[in-house]
Design a protein around this motif. Structure first.
Motif, PDB file in Angstrom:
ATOM      1  N   ASP A   1       0.839  -1.205   0.000  1.00 22.90           N
ATOM      2  CA  ASP A   1       0.000   0.000   0.000  1.00 22.90           C
ATOM      3  C   ASP A   1       0.870   1.250   0.000  1.00 22.90           C
ATOM      4  O   ASP A   1       1.894   1.316   0.690  1.00 22.90           O
ATOM      5  CB  ASP A   1      -0.901   0.041   1.241  1.00 22.90           C
ATOM      6  CG  ASP A   1      -2.060  -0.944   1.142  1.00 22.90           C
ATOM      7  OD1 ASP A   1      -2.261  -1.494   0.047  1.00 22.90           O
ATOM      8  OD2 ASP A   1      -2.753  -1.143   2.160  1.00 22.90           O
ATOM      9  N   LYS A   2       0.451   2.254  -0.769  1.00 27.14           N
ATOM     10  CA  LYS A   2       1.111   3.557  -0.740  1.00 27.14           C
ATOM     11  C   LYS A   2       0.405   4.398   0.328  1.00 27.14           C
ATOM     12  O   LYS A   2      -0.805   4.586   0.277  1.00 27.14           O
ATOM     13  CB  LYS A   2       1.032   4.250  -2.103  1.00 27.14           C
ATOM     14  CG  LYS A   2       2.046   3.756  -3.111  1.00 27.14           C
ATOM     15  CD  LYS A   2       2.062   4.677  -4.333  1.00 27.14           C
ATOM     16  CE  LYS A   2       3.214   4.334  -5.272  1.00 27.14           C
ATOM     17  NZ  LYS A   2       2.984   3.140  -6.041  1.00 27.14           N
ATOM     18  N   ILE A   3       1.175   4.903   1.266  1.00 25.64           N
ATOM     19  CA  ILE A   3       0.621   5.713   2.348  1.00 25.64           C
ATOM     20  C   ILE A   3       0.887   7.184   2.052  1.00 25.64           C
ATOM     21  O   ILE A   3       2.029   7.585   1.825  1.00 25.64           O
ATOM     22  CB  ILE A   3       1.243   5.330   3.710  1.00 25.64           C
ATOM     23  CG1 ILE A   3       1.025   3.841   4.000  1.00 25.64           C
ATOM     24  CG2 ILE A   3       0.681   6.195   4.835  1.00 25.64           C
ATOM     25  CD1 ILE A   3      -0.423   3.420   4.120  1.00 25.64           C
ATOM     26  N   GLY A   4      -0.170   7.975   2.050  1.00 26.60           N
ATOM     27  CA  GLY A   4      -0.026   9.414   1.865  1.00 26.60           C
ATOM     28  C   GLY A   4      -0.082  10.106   3.219  1.00 26.60           C
ATOM     29  O   GLY A   4      -1.063   9.965   3.955  1.00 26.60           O
ATOM     30  N   TYR A   5       0.990  10.828   3.546  1.00 31.00           N
ATOM     31  CA  TYR A   5       1.014  11.495   4.848  1.00 31.00           C
ATOM     32  C   TYR A   5       1.493  12.937   4.706  1.00 31.00           C
ATOM     33  O   TYR A   5       2.076  13.337   3.694  1.00 31.00           O
ATOM     34  CB  TYR A   5       1.915  10.742   5.841  1.00 31.00           C
ATOM     35  CG  TYR A   5       3.398  10.778   5.511  1.00 31.00           C
ATOM     36  CD1 TYR A   5       4.225  11.774   6.035  1.00 31.00           C
ATOM     37  CD2 TYR A   5       3.963   9.812   4.689  1.00 31.00           C
ATOM     38  CE1 TYR A   5       5.577  11.807   5.735  1.00 31.00           C
ATOM     39  CE2 TYR A   5       5.314   9.837   4.376  1.00 31.00           C
ATOM     40  CZ  TYR A   5       6.119  10.832   4.900  1.00 31.00           C
ATOM     41  OH  TYR A   5       7.449  10.876   4.607  1.00 31.00           O
TER      42      TYR A   5
ATOM     43  N   ASP B   1       6.975  11.787  14.671  1.00 35.20           N
ATOM     44  CA  ASP B   1       5.875  11.948  15.622  1.00 35.20           C
ATOM     45  C   ASP B   1       4.793  12.870  15.097  1.00 35.20           C
ATOM     46  O   ASP B   1       3.662  12.865  15.592  1.00 35.20           O
ATOM     47  CB  ASP B   1       6.398  12.501  16.954  1.00 35.20           C
ATOM     48  CG  ASP B   1       7.353  11.533  17.636  1.00 35.20           C
ATOM     49  OD1 ASP B   1       7.271  10.318  17.324  1.00 35.20           O
ATOM     50  OD2 ASP B   1       8.182  11.976  18.454  1.00 35.20           O
ATOM     51  N   ARG B   2       5.144  13.686  14.095  1.00 33.90           N
ATOM     52  CA  ARG B   2       4.182  14.668  13.582  1.00 33.90           C
ATOM     53  C   ARG B   2       3.641  14.283  12.207  1.00 33.90           C
ATOM     54  O   ARG B   2       3.033  15.097  11.523  1.00 33.90           O
ATOM     55  CB  ARG B   2       4.843  16.050  13.530  1.00 33.90           C
ATOM     56  CG  ARG B   2       5.206  16.554  14.916  1.00 33.90           C
ATOM     57  CD  ARG B   2       5.696  17.990  14.933  1.00 33.90           C
ATOM     58  NE  ARG B   2       7.081  18.126  14.499  1.00 33.90           N
ATOM     59  CZ  ARG B   2       7.454  18.829  13.447  1.00 33.90           C
ATOM     60  NH1 ARG B   2       6.568  19.440  12.692  1.00 33.90           N
ATOM     61  NH2 ARG B   2       8.733  18.921  13.122  1.00 33.90           N
ATOM     62  N   ALA B   3       3.871  13.019  11.809  1.00 35.55           N
ATOM     63  CA  ALA B   3       3.319  12.526  10.541  1.00 35.55           C
ATOM     64  C   ALA B   3       1.886  12.049  10.760  1.00 35.55           C
ATOM     65  O   ALA B   3       1.598  11.351  11.732  1.00 35.55           O
ATOM     66  CB  ALA B   3       4.171  11.381  10.008  1.00 35.55           C
ATOM     67  N   ARG B   4       1.000  12.455   9.873  1.00 32.90           N
ATOM     68  CA  ARG B   4      -0.399  12.061   9.969  1.00 32.90           C
ATOM     69  C   ARG B   4      -0.929  11.689   8.583  1.00 32.90           C
ATOM     70  O   ARG B   4      -0.499  12.260   7.579  1.00 32.90           O
ATOM     71  CB  ARG B   4      -1.264  13.210  10.510  1.00 32.90           C
ATOM     72  CG  ARG B   4      -0.934  13.662  11.928  1.00 32.90           C
ATOM     73  CD  ARG B   4      -1.329  12.618  12.973  1.00 32.90           C
ATOM     74  NE  ARG B   4      -1.093  13.121  14.323  1.00 32.90           N
ATOM     75  CZ  ARG B   4       0.069  13.056  14.962  1.00 32.90           C
ATOM     76  NH1 ARG B   4       1.123  12.510  14.356  1.00 32.90           N
ATOM     77  NH2 ARG B   4       0.196  13.523  16.187  1.00 32.90           N
TER      78      ARG B   4
ATOM     79  N   ILE C   1      -5.769  12.219   5.110  1.00 28.91           N
ATOM     80  CA  ILE C   1      -7.228  12.191   4.983  1.00 28.91           C
ATOM     81  C   ILE C   1      -7.942  12.900   6.131  1.00 28.91           C
ATOM     82  O   ILE C   1      -9.094  13.269   5.975  1.00 28.91           O
ATOM     83  CB  ILE C   1      -7.755  10.746   4.868  1.00 28.91           C
ATOM     84  CG1 ILE C   1      -7.420   9.939   6.124  1.00 28.91           C
ATOM     85  CG2 ILE C   1      -7.210  10.072   3.627  1.00 28.91           C
ATOM     86  CD1 ILE C   1      -8.036   8.554   6.123  1.00 28.91           C
ATOM     87  N   ASN C   2      -7.269  13.066   7.267  1.00 26.74           N
ATOM     88  CA  ASN C   2      -7.979  13.738   8.362  1.00 26.74           C
ATOM     89  C   ASN C   2      -7.196  14.927   8.904  1.00 26.74           C
ATOM     90  O   ASN C   2      -7.185  15.191  10.103  1.00 26.74           O
ATOM     91  CB  ASN C   2      -8.292  12.743   9.493  1.00 26.74           C
ATOM     92  CG  ASN C   2      -7.076  11.951   9.921  1.00 26.74           C
ATOM     93  OD1 ASN C   2      -5.953  12.307   9.567  1.00 26.74           O
ATOM     94  ND2 ASN C   2      -7.289  10.885  10.685  1.00 26.74           N
ATOM     95  N   VAL C   3      -6.516  15.656   8.011  1.00 27.68           N
ATOM     96  CA  VAL C   3      -5.741  16.835   8.407  1.00 27.68           C
ATOM     97  C   VAL C   3      -6.266  18.060   7.665  1.00 27.68           C
ATOM     98  O   VAL C   3      -6.500  18.009   6.457  1.00 27.68           O
ATOM     99  CB  VAL C   3      -4.231  16.642   8.091  1.00 27.68           C
ATOM    100  CG1 VAL C   3      -3.465  17.932   8.354  1.00 27.68           C
ATOM    101  CG2 VAL C   3      -3.655  15.495   8.926  1.00 27.68           C
ATOM    102  N   ASP C   4      -6.473  19.143   8.410  1.00 29.72           N
ATOM    103  CA  ASP C   4      -6.818  20.435   7.810  1.00 29.72           C
ATOM    104  C   ASP C   4      -5.520  21.087   7.351  1.00 29.72           C
ATOM    105  O   ASP C   4      -4.511  21.056   8.059  1.00 29.72           O
ATOM    106  CB  ASP C   4      -7.528  21.312   8.846  1.00 29.72           C
ATOM    107  CG  ASP C   4      -8.070  22.591   8.227  1.00 29.72           C
ATOM    108  OD1 ASP C   4      -7.248  23.433   7.795  1.00 29.72           O
ATOM    109  OD2 ASP C   4      -9.294  22.760   8.191  1.00 29.72           O
TER     110      ASP C   4
END
Length: 801
Positions: free
Chosen positions: A730-734, A745-748, A751-754
């Motif tokens: 899977d390709k993860i977009g962060y 620690d600050r990678a998210r 899809i749920n980041v403004d």
């Protein structure tokens, strides 16, 4: 009924076992456009046992031993002694024929244990492919058969059924009949992230067909029973020959199959009544009588496209611009469905997906069809097959023609070998540079020096009296005669491509004949170019590390000699890589270079492109060029890597464009500063999309096996906590958000980041500035110049060569 001759365009071939007898079933289209089925009851499965030379005088004993293995369920029906070749050497073998294809594997294991049997081969060639190979039948090609028409049985959704009496010949015509193509896409309700077929309904199925019609089926709120039934009814009514999807083998079909099974609905969409779609070879979903093509498989091979999403591929191929289509974040599909005001947007999104899928099919199918007809792999499998497997099926056909037995596939450890030559580039900006490419260098070397596992010399005594070619560095030797197996295969491919290219001249560029023939010559070229890599692929049946190493050895020698010729002519050589030379453009001298190379080295070389300016760092395989028509080529920088944010890649490419077109670094610095300010403002106001800040990275092993929590791993773990399924591959977009602590620690997950939470300083310091400094740093520009107002360093003209 009397026999007649019929010409059929072959769609696919499979087999059925009826009454203990295997029947080959061929699906096709006749000259009148009727969908037909041909049945051949005459063919039987077989394999070979190579006899140990020490047992040539005991063949009767071997035959008796094999006969005793015969079982009533699938008896051994014949044993035949045949003379064959194996890796070019003459051998005696026993051809063992039985009744049921499944029995071949059982007999293979038993026969291989008999003393005097050196090895068993060709037991792993699928029965329907064996039939096609032995009878010189190619999918996606016209063939002539002698047949008897049979009454329609009712088991098949076809216009006519025939029994094959004789296979006559292939018709040398490459334009297919009018094929009915149906593109489809499904949208699934997903409140928990990754949907589950036993819980989450399909809410939209969107379709687009080759008659230009768009069709849409929707769920009744969250009841998808009628939606699936309507889809089944439509497929049977439209009766497509080809069904195309995008990532459909991995998502749409498996979900449809599982969801239908959960609801107790028979997904009866094939041309064989009652037989549902199911997983088959190479990971594709088989729909009997129809060709299911997943376009994603072909997009995967387009290295120019870094993110293989449907909208990115559609834009790249000129099908639909991202800015002109409706976009809905996949993780919010359920919300758009639940909201009556947003649902029309979701429906437009589904429509654009279906239209984009069909548009991509129009671009890809002509090539895919020709690739199928050249390799002999059915169209629904040729995309999912690797390049190595595509070439291998072609080689198996050549082996059959040459009475060569096909080696077994053996598991091997990877063995590294020295590759091509890459020169140190002359650092800086160079003007008027011609790029010269050897035409098909490695295939040409393989033919010129007769390279192959069957011509590789183990005993140096064979090479007396100038009977061998010798690689200059490795010392590997290859007999000059007879022709190597690979040489024969390459000569067939090269000759076929030459004929097709000649035929191209007869047609206008916008004609269907031209498009078909052009796709065919590309397919032939790709197969020829794959031969060298195939020999070094550890999964290859005809694996030969020494052969692959010898090819690169001769390649290095060829490039060195070409460089010497260029320098003797007074041409400045700026760079060299594998089969390319970058030289100062001088038409008269380059014409002489081309002629001398062809005369002295016996290989074709030609101008590939001319750069008005090209910029080299000191690193190999890293340069940026401005072409004659104003395009920018970026090779080896962040702009072509997938693990950098889009904003960094875009700014780097635009920076390269400015410096090469204007030769003024101050303008590039001013541009970067302005863009940074725009980004700061856009993030603080929340007025720019988050897409440009997403960094994509692939999960290469199960999350629990990662010893260090890299940013994409941390983001993936957040996804799992939210109920999403994360799998290897899977390709993860962060994105990186503001806060304290390590970057990881600050990678998210994006899809749920403004966008207002983005750490813009991180992107400026660690993405944008490093990316543009990779270019501007070579012209005296530092990070300080990008962060402060004032004059920059030297002019770009100081760096011209």
């Amino acid at each position: 009924m009397s026999a007649s001759d019929i010409e059929i365009y072959i769609l696919d071939a499979s087999y059925e076992v009826i009454g203990g007898e295997p029947h080959i079933v061929i699906w096709g289209i006749d000259r009148d456009g009727r969908r037909v089925l041909l049945r051949d009851r005459r063919f039987r499965p077989y394999f070979y046992a190579i006899i140990d030379k020490n047992f040539y005088d005991k063949i009767d004993i071997l035959l008796s031993s094999i006969k005793r293995l015969s079982r009533p369920r699938s008896p051994i029906t014949s044993l035949e002694i045949v003379d064959k070749k194996f890796f070019g050497k003459p051998v005696k073998a026993i051809r063992i024929t039985t009744m049921l294809p499944e029995a071949v594997r059982e007999y293979r294991d038993d026969v291989s244990k008999i003393p005097g049997i050196e090895r068993v081969v060709e037991a792993d060639i699928r029965f329907s492919m064996r039939y096609l190979i032995d009878n010189d039948i190619y999918p996606c090609t016209w063939h002539r058969f002698r047949v008897v028409e049979r009454p329609r049985s009712g088991e098949y959704r076809v216009d006519a059924e025939y029994e094959v009496i004789d296979i006559l010949h292939r018709v040398e015509e490459f334009v297919p009949p009018r094929l009915r193509v149906l593109a489809f896409d499904i949208e699934v309700y997903n409140p928990r992230g990754i949907p589950k077929a036993n819980k989450d309904p399909i809410i939209i199925i969107s379709l687009y067909n080759s008659d230009g019609e768009y069709i849409e089926f929707t769920a009744n709120d969250k009841d998808d029973r009628n939606l699936i039934k309507s889809f089944i009814d439509y497929v049977l009514k439209y009766d497509p020959d080809i069904i195309v999807g995008y990532n459909s083998n991995r998502f749409d079909w498996p979900y449809l199959i599982e969801r239908s099974r959960f609801l107790g609905i028979k997904l009866d969409v094939s041309r064989r009544r009652g037989v549902e779609p199911s997983p088959s070879v190479h990971g594709h979903i088989s729909v009997p009588g129809r060709l299911n093509v997943d376009l994603y498989d072909f997009a995967e091979e387009m290295s120019e496209i870094k993110i293989k999403s449907l909208d990115e591929v559609a834009e790249y191929l000129g099908v639909m611009k991202k800015s002109e289509r409706t976009n809905v974040p996949w993780y919010e599909i359920y919300r758009y469905w639940d909201d009556e005001k947003l649902r029309p947007i979701l429906l437009r999104y589904a429509r654009d997906d279906a239209i984009s899928t069909y548009g991509i099919a129009e671009k890809i199918l002509p090539f895919a069809i020709q690739l199928s007809s050249v390799t002999g792999i059915p169209l629904d499998q040729v995309g999912t097959a690797s390049v190595g497997f595509r070439l291998e099926w072609f080689l198996i056909r050549i082996a059959y023609m040459r009475d060569e037995l096909v080696p077994n596939r053996i598991e091997r450890e990877y063995e590294p070998y020295r590759g091509a030559i890459v020169l140190e580039p002359k650092k800086g900006v160079h003007e008027d540079i011609a790029v010269l490419d050897f035409s098909a260098m490695y295939p040409s070397i393989m033919m010129k020096y007769n390279i192959g596992p069957d011509t590789l010399v183990k005993d140096p005594e064979i090479c007396k009296e100038d009977k061998c070619f010798e690689a200059p560095e490795t010392g590997y030797k290859f007999v000059k005669e007879p022709s190597a197996f690979f040489k024969i295969a390459l000569e067939i491919l090269v000759k076929a491509r030459k004929i097709v290219r000649e035929q191209l001249k007869k047609y206008s560029v916008d004609s269907i004949e031209y498009r078909v023939l052009d796709a065919r010559q590309r397919a032939l070229k790709i197969l020829a170019n794959a031969c060298y890599g195939y020999m070094g692929w550890v999964g290859a049946r005809w694996y030969c590390r020494e052969c692959a190493e010898a090819v690169t050895d001769f390649g290095r020698e060829t490039i060195r000699k070409a460089i010497d010729i260029a320098r003797n002519l007074g041409l400045a050589v700026i760079y060299g890589d594998t089969d390319s030379l970058f030289v100062k453009y001088d038409k008269e001298k380059i014409d002489k270079l081309i002629k001398t190379v062809e005369d002295v080295l016996g290989l074709e070389i030609k101008i590939d492109k001319i750069y008005r300016r090209v910029f080299f760092t000191e690193a190999k395989k890293r340069y940026i060029g401005l072409t004659d028509d104003g395009r920018i080529d970026v090779v080896g920088f962040e702009a072509v890597r997938g693990d950098w944010a889009e904003i960094a890649k875009e700014l780097q490419e635009k920076t390269a464009d400015i410096v090469l077109k204007t030769m003024d670094p101050k303008k590039a610095v001013e541009f970067v500063r302005n863009e940074i300010e725009k980004l700061r403002k856009g993030v603080s106001e929340g007025s720019i999309p988050i897409d440009g800040f997403i960094i994509w990275k692939t999960i290469t092993k199960p999350l629990k096996e990662y010893e260090v929590d890299a940013p994409h791993v941390v983001a993936a773990k957040y996804l799992e906590k939210a109920g999403y399924r994360v799998e290897v591959g899977d390709k993860i977009g962060y994105v990186i958000i503001r806060g304290s602590g390590k970057i990881s620690d600050r990678a998210r997950p994006y899809i749920n980041v403004d966008v207002r939470d983005i750490d813009i300083d991180y992107y400026i310091e660690h993405q944008i500035i490093p990316a543009v400094i990779r270019i501007l740093g070579y012209f005296g520009i530092t990070e300080k110049h990008l962060k402060t107002v004032g004059r920059t360093g030297r002019s770009l003209f100081d760096y011209r060569k």
